[in-house]
Scaffold this active site. Structure first.
Site, PDB file in Angstrom:
ATOM      1  N   THR A  10       0.836  -1.190   0.000  1.00 48.54           N
ATOM      2  CA  THR A  10       0.000   0.000   0.000  1.00 48.54           C
ATOM      3  C   THR A  10       0.872   1.241   0.000  1.00 48.54           C
ATOM      4  O   THR A  10       2.050   1.181  -0.312  1.00 48.54           O
ATOM      5  CB  THR A  10      -0.904  -0.053   1.240  1.00 48.54           C
ATOM      6  OG1 THR A  10      -1.835   0.982   1.167  1.00 48.54           O
ATOM      7  CG2 THR A  10      -0.109   0.017   2.520  1.00 48.54           C
ATOM      8  N   LYS A  42      -5.399   1.071   7.392  1.00 49.37           N
ATOM      9  CA  LYS A  42      -4.029   0.596   7.561  1.00 49.37           C
ATOM     10  C   LYS A  42      -3.224   1.472   8.518  1.00 49.37           C
ATOM     11  O   LYS A  42      -2.036   1.283   8.684  1.00 49.37           O
ATOM     12  CB  LYS A  42      -3.341   0.555   6.198  1.00 49.37           C
ATOM     13  CG  LYS A  42      -4.097  -0.312   5.197  1.00 49.37           C
ATOM     14  CD  LYS A  42      -3.535  -0.132   3.821  1.00 49.37           C
ATOM     15  CE  LYS A  42      -4.444  -0.750   2.793  1.00 49.37           C
ATOM     16  NZ  LYS A  42      -4.019  -0.414   1.442  1.00 49.37           N
ATOM     17  N   GLY A  54       1.360   2.591  11.076  1.00 50.24           N
ATOM     18  CA  GLY A  54       0.868   2.354   9.729  1.00 50.24           C
ATOM     19  C   GLY A  54       1.550   1.121   9.173  1.00 50.24           C
ATOM     20  O   GLY A  54       2.735   0.882   9.434  1.00 50.24           O
ATOM     21  N   SER A 133       4.202   0.306  -1.932  1.00 45.57           N
ATOM     22  CA  SER A 133       4.477   0.483  -3.360  1.00 45.57           C
ATOM     23  C   SER A 133       4.406   1.934  -3.797  1.00 45.57           C
ATOM     24  O   SER A 133       5.121   2.350  -4.701  1.00 45.57           O
ATOM     25  CB  SER A 133       3.534  -0.381  -4.196  1.00 45.57           C
ATOM     26  OG  SER A 133       2.196  -0.099  -3.878  1.00 45.57           O
TER      27      SER A 133
END
Length: 187
Positions: A10, A42, A54, A133
């Site tokens: 994410t 998240k 996170g 990512s």
């Protein structure tokens, strides 16, 4: 061996500016080229709401790591540095934990760390941390905004996430943002 359609990481970004830390994450969960969920959370608060965390990576792995990290916070009476170091040592050496594929950003308002399964506990020099990512895109945007604007930490992470969501296919525009003030008593 990795699954054929691994869950993509994410985008999580944190910014520390003056008396505030802001941590943001997107809500997209993907498997291969399919979006499974748009509104995943998240980013969360740990240790009686005094620590932000996170997570990027597999949801189950991230949940396991969050639980383990929170237990390290409890055993260190909320000392983030000590908890992070003990957690990273265990993550790196434990047979089961070291197989988990995830990364974390944690902050108590004063300290900001990136934690990974290879034993790294990294405190960024410039108050910007990003994983996942879309992390490089969010980090670049956050650094530019931090250097060239007077935006608050919260405004910077929101803008950085928006920019990352326009570039990274694994990042959407449904953000969770949490903030903490700096704890002046910790020195």
């Amino acid at each position: 061996m990795r699954p054929q359609n691994p869950i993509k990481a994410t985008t999580i970004v944190a910014v520390k500016r003056e008396a505030e830390v802001a941590l943001a994450g997107d809500g997209q969960v993907t498997m291969g080229d399919t979006v499974l969920k748009h509104g995943a959370r998240k980013v969360r608060r740990l240790y009686q709401g005094r620590v932000l965390a996170g997570f990027a990576g597999s949801v189950a792995d991230a949940q396991s790591l969050a639980d383990k990290f929170e237990s390290k916070l409890e055993s260190s009476a909320g000392n983030l540095t000590r908890a992070a170091i003990e957690f990273a040592k265990e993550w790196r050496t434990d047979r089961i934990l070291r197989r988990l594929e995830a990364m974390m950003i944690v902050s108590d308002g004063d300290k900001l760390f990136i934690l990974s399964g290879d034993g790294n506990v990294v405190e960024p020099d410039d108050g910007v941390a990003a994983i996942g990512s879309g992390g490089p895109y969010a980090a670049a945007a956050a650094r530019a905004l931090l250097r060239h604007t007077s935006l608050s930490a919260r405004e910077i992470v929101e803008a950085a996430m928006r920019i990352a969501s326009e570039i990274c296919v694994y990042t959407n525009d449904r953000f969770t943002i949490e903030t903490l003030p700096a704890n002046r008593s910790s020195g």
